[in-house]
Write an enzyme that holds these catalytic residues in place. Structure first.
Site, PDB file in Angstrom:
ATOM      1  N   HIS A 226       0.841  -1.206   0.000  1.00 30.36           N
ATOM      2  CA  HIS A 226       0.000   0.000   0.000  1.00 30.36           C
ATOM      3  C   HIS A 226       0.879   1.260   0.000  1.00 30.36           C
ATOM      4  O   HIS A 226       0.595   2.237  -0.695  1.00 30.36           O
ATOM      5  CB  HIS A 226      -0.883   0.060   1.248  1.00 30.36           C
ATOM      6  CG  HIS A 226      -1.885  -1.034   1.368  1.00 30.36           C
ATOM      7  ND1 HIS A 226      -1.793  -2.031   2.303  1.00 30.36           N
ATOM      8  CD2 HIS A 226      -3.022  -1.274   0.672  1.00 30.36           C
ATOM      9  CE1 HIS A 226      -2.829  -2.842   2.184  1.00 30.36           C
ATOM     10  NE2 HIS A 226      -3.592  -2.413   1.202  1.00 30.36           N
TER      11      HIS A 226
ATOM     12  N   ASP B   1      -3.998  -7.745  -7.401  1.00 35.30           N
ATOM     13  CA  ASP B   1      -5.411  -7.912  -7.750  1.00 35.30           C
ATOM     14  C   ASP B   1      -5.572  -7.529  -9.217  1.00 35.30           C
ATOM     15  O   ASP B   1      -6.195  -6.511  -9.551  1.00 35.30           O
ATOM     16  CB  ASP B   1      -6.272  -7.035  -6.838  1.00 35.30           C
ATOM     17  CG  ASP B   1      -6.153  -7.461  -5.387  1.00 35.30           C
ATOM     18  OD1 ASP B   1      -6.523  -8.599  -5.078  1.00 35.30           O
ATOM     19  OD2 ASP B   1      -5.652  -6.670  -4.573  1.00 35.30           O
TER      20      ASP B   1
HETATM   21  O1  PAF Z   1      -8.109  -3.702  -3.157  1.00 37.15           O
HETATM   22  C1  PAF Z   1      -8.748  -3.275  -2.170  1.00 37.15           C
HETATM   23  O2  PAF Z   1      -8.210  -3.073  -1.087  1.00 37.15           O
HETATM   24  C2  PAF Z   1     -10.236  -3.024  -2.325  1.00 37.15           C
HETATM   25  O3  PAF Z   1     -10.809  -3.938  -3.184  1.00 37.15           O
HETATM   26  C3  PAF Z   1     -10.571  -1.588  -2.736  1.00 37.15           C
HETATM   27  C4  PAF Z   1     -10.026  -1.274  -4.126  1.00 37.15           C
HETATM   28  C5  PAF Z   1     -10.006  -0.612  -1.731  1.00 37.15           C
HETATM   29  C6  PAF Z   1     -12.096  -1.399  -2.795  1.00 37.15           C
HETATM   30  O4  PAF Z   1     -12.673  -1.656  -1.564  1.00 37.15           O
END
Ligand code: PAF
Length: 281
Positions: free
Chosen positions: A38, A151
């Site tokens: 992140h 993802d």
């Molecule tokens: O990847 C994630 O953490 C979630 O799917 C997101 C994009 C924040 C949507 O809730």
């Protein structure tokens, strides 16, 4: 002196905070329990944008009825420290009531490309993701939004939604961050018992082996999928849910890999479901 980070919850507070940001604004949507993956998105946003908004919201509509919504890991204090250190300007932490007030009935649904892979294993998941991301886009009005390659299908679905709904937003997909042994970083790794954590490297090993076969000239998609299956099946703690070698645009399974492809898998380590992927090109 470092600038201070604004933390807001109500929509009106967010709109006010947003009005103070000028120049290109980058959005990093998260569900919290942040890790280095992140933070790498936040740092990239910081390099490319003048203002950075991060959101923390565990979105209930993207979890199935038997999934881990209730036990999804949370660490708000730790998250806020990391975001502040990474230079975020505004953190928006809406509640479920704010995002889905009583009587809520509007959904964003990307059709075909959400059916295979994660969509087939997690019915309704992408409808929840695209709905919440559209709401985050509407509220924060970013110029760029940052997502992780782990993802891969989610990123592609969001890119499609952005195009279909004419959002003037650039979708930026950043490479997967990995632990030292190769395990893809994920908030869900925290569920793993120590022996499961050690065994979880098998996802990376399996993808690596298939990628090596591809690099050595193997183009038969089923044989590449079989390389993954054989390695996962050797690990007693791992249970393969699916392995896919699919077209990168449509996510339809391939017979022959002669264009960009996504090699992906989902594996249960006990009750914990992990996903990972490599791009073949
Ligand atoms: O990847 C994630 O953490 C979630 O799917 C997101 C994009 C924040 C949507 O809730």
């Amino acid at each position: 002196m470092s600038k201070s980070m604004l933390i807001v919850m109500q929509l009106e507070e967010l709109f006010l905070a947003r009005s103070f940001l000028d120049g290109p604004v980058g959005l990093v949507p998260t569900m919290g329990y942040l890790h280095a993956g992140h933070i790498s998105l936040v740092e990239k946003a910081g390099l490319e944008c003048k203002g950075v908004i991060a959101t923390i919201f565990v979105n209930p509509t993207q979890f199935g009825p038997t999934e881990d919504l209730e036990k999804y890991p949370r660490n708000i204090d730790g998250d806020l420290k990391l975001l502040e250190a990474a230079g975020v300007d505004v953190v928006w932490m809406p509640t479920a009531q704010i995002m889905y007030p009583p009587g809520y009935q509007t959904w964003v649904d990307v059709e075909n490309m959400t059916k295979p892979l994660e969509g087939s294993m997690r019915p309704g998941h992408f409808r929840g993701v695209t709905t919440v991301v559209a709401k985050l886009f509407n509220a924060t009005r970013p110029d760029r939004a940052y997502f992780g390659q782990k993802d891969a299908q989610q990123a592609a679905v969001i890119r499609q939604m952005t195009r279909d709904l004419s959002y003037p937003i650039e979708i930026i997909v950043c490479s997967t961050r990995r632990e030292a042994d190769g395990l893809a970083m994920s908030s869900r790794n925290s569920y793993l018992a120590p022996e499961q954590r050690l065994a979880a490297v098998v996802l990376f090993r399996a993808l690596n082996a298939a990628q090596s076969a591809y690099k050595e000239g193997e183009r038969n998609a089923e044989r590449l999928r079989q390389v993954v299956r054989d390695i996962i099946n050797l690990e007693p703690l791992a249970k393969l849910q699916y392995v896919s070698c699919a077209d990168y645009e449509t996510f339809q399974e391939l017979e022959v890999v002669n264009s960009k492809a996504l090699l992906s898998l989902a594996v249960f380590m006990g009750a914990t479901r992990l996903i990972d992927n490599f791009i073949l090109e």
